[in-house]
Design a protein around this motif. Structure first.
Motif, PDB file in Angstrom:
ATOM      1  N   ILE A  69       1.238  -0.074  -1.890  1.00  0.00           N
ATOM      2  CA  ILE A  69      -0.139   0.340  -2.201  1.00  0.00           C
ATOM      3  C   ILE A  69      -0.939   0.489  -0.912  1.00  0.00           C
ATOM      4  O   ILE A  69      -1.733   1.420  -0.747  1.00  0.00           O
ATOM      5  N   ASP A  70      -0.708  -0.411   0.029  1.00  0.00           N
ATOM      6  CA  ASP A  70      -1.410  -0.344   1.312  1.00  0.00           C
ATOM      7  C   ASP A  70      -0.915   0.821   2.166  1.00  0.00           C
ATOM      8  O   ASP A  70      -1.704   1.500   2.834  1.00  0.00           O
ATOM      9  N   SER A  71       0.402   1.054   2.117  1.00  0.00           N
ATOM     10  CA  SER A  71       0.976   2.098   2.964  1.00  0.00           C
ATOM     11  C   SER A  71       2.369   2.465   2.466  1.00  0.00           C
ATOM     12  O   SER A  71       3.258   1.620   2.434  1.00  0.00           O
ATOM     13  N   TYR A  72       2.552   3.699   2.047  1.00  0.00           N
ATOM     14  CA  TYR A  72       3.880   4.147   1.648  1.00  0.00           C
ATOM     15  C   TYR A  72       4.182   5.477   2.323  1.00  0.00           C
ATOM     16  O   TYR A  72       3.289   6.204   2.751  1.00  0.00           O
ATOM     17  N   ASP A  73       5.459   5.776   2.444  1.00  0.00           N
ATOM     18  CA  ASP A  73       5.922   6.994   3.102  1.00  0.00           C
ATOM     19  C   ASP A  73       5.826   8.159   2.121  1.00  0.00           C
ATOM     20  O   ASP A  73       6.584   8.232   1.149  1.00  0.00           O
TER      21      ASP A  73
END
Length: 373
Positions: free
Chosen positions: A310-314
């Motif tokens: 949720i914070d950072s995905y590719d």
């Protein structure tokens, strides 16, 4: 008189050989028990190789080699065997001086895991069989038994569905500056792709082929918390087999694969993740990772992984989530990721008697008939 001399000589020989064996019985004696292979797939066969090397003149008329391995190994030769919590073997040898003996024990491994040879003990007797000598030995041999690979119509249907979506996405992002070659025209081809020079030369329509500006990447997220009491071990193993089979199929199609999970190893430590790779060796790395799974950090460990997405995905990756657990606390987070535009699919193994509690468009239910296991 002759009788006294004979008795004296016999006593001398007895004491002499006893002292000799006491000092030298294990000198130059090497016992090596190891697996022939470093890894196999569950259900495949391998061998344990016993090598006894007596590198001295003194013979060992009776030598016993005792050891234990996991009882999931099914050996062809069941002589000198007892099975309790482990498979215990006691092999007898008679070995002369400066002799080497090699014995191969064939078996089939029926369970995934990392296995070792344990409890290796050698015992020997002196020439007159009056004294027993014993020694504990170490063995550093390990065998990785990888998960079984799926080859069923259900798995083929699922994989082809995911692969079709990936190919469709890649086809939409063709790179006109990366020329790959020429092929025959297809009715679905755009007229702008026609190579008129090649068409004139061949007498039929030919089109240019281009590379892609986007190359697919797969990341498998494996949740090992089943949140159920009925045959949770079976569902866990099924989830691991799915992860291994999916990874292998994508790698066979030269698509990069990474994996992360809430798995714990034999020391109750997190296994972490395996970074992306595309080689044959990378599949071995993934299978070693999966073979090493002993437990899991439960749903909270997996929710931490999802929170990280949720914070950072590719955005360039497609995520394959394998999770028997599909309750609201997890689905709320996945719904949010779906709304954010994250490209993912979720495979949920479940028993037919329980059903699939909460359905979503991104969920692919993997039904297991409880009566058939």
């Amino acid at each position: 008189m002759q009788l006294i001399i004979a008795i004296t000589v016999a006593i001398f020989i007895f004491i002499w050989q006893k002292n000799l064996y006491n000092r030298m019985w294990d000198e130059g004696l090497r016992v090596d028990i190891r697996f022939k292979d470093s890894y196999i797939n569950a259900g495949e066969g391998s061998s344990l190789v016993e090598v006894i090397n007596n590198n001295k003149l003194l013979p060992l008329p009776v030598l016993h080699v005792k050891f234990s391995v996991d009882k999931s190994f099914v050996f062809d030769n069941q002589d000198n065997v007892s099975v309790t919590d482990c498979y215990h073997r006691n092999d007898a040898f008679s070995i002369m001086g400066n002799q080497k003996i090699t014995r191969k024990l064939d078996f089939v491994s029926t369970k995934r895991g990392v296995f070792a040879v344990s409890g290796v003990t050698i015992t020997a007797k002196d020439f007159f069989m009056t004294k027993t000598f014993a020694k504990v030995m170490e063995s550093d041999s390990r065998l990785y038994v990888f998960p079984r690979k799926m080859d069923t119509p259900d798995f083929e249907t699922y994989f082809n569905t995911v692969m079709g979506e990936i190919e469709a996405r890649r086809g939409l992002l063709e790179d006109p500056y990366t020329f790959r070659g020429i092929r025959d025209y297809d009715i679905s081809d755009n007229m702008s792709k026609i190579n008129w020079k090649a068409t004139a030369k061949s007498g039929q329509l030919m089109v240019n082929q281009y590379g892609y500006s986007w190359e697919p990447r797969i990341k498998i997220l494996l949740n090992l918390d089943t949140n159920q009491m009925i045959r949770s071990d079976y569902i866990t193993e099924l989830s691991i087999e799915l992860a291994s089979s999916i990874a292998m199929e994508f790698l066979n199609n030269r698509i990069s694969v990474a994996i992360d999970s809430n798995a714990l190893d034999s020391k109750n430590q997190p296994l972490g993740e395996v970074n992306s790779g595309t080689t044959v060796e990378h599949m071995i790395t993934i299978d070693r990772y999966l073979a090493s799974i002993v437990g899991n950090s439960e749903i909270n460990g997996f929710l931490d992984i999802v929170d990280g997405l949720i914070d950072s995905y590719d955005r360039e990756s497609t995520y394959i989530i394998i999770s028997p657990y599909h309750r609201e606390d997890l689905l709320i987070k996945l719904d949010y990721l779906n709304e954010m535009g994250m490209d993912f699919h979720m495979v949920v193994p479940y028993f037919d008697m329980q059903g699939l509690m909460d359905q979503r468009e991104y969920i692919y239910g993997w039904e297991v008939e409880l009566d058939e296991i």
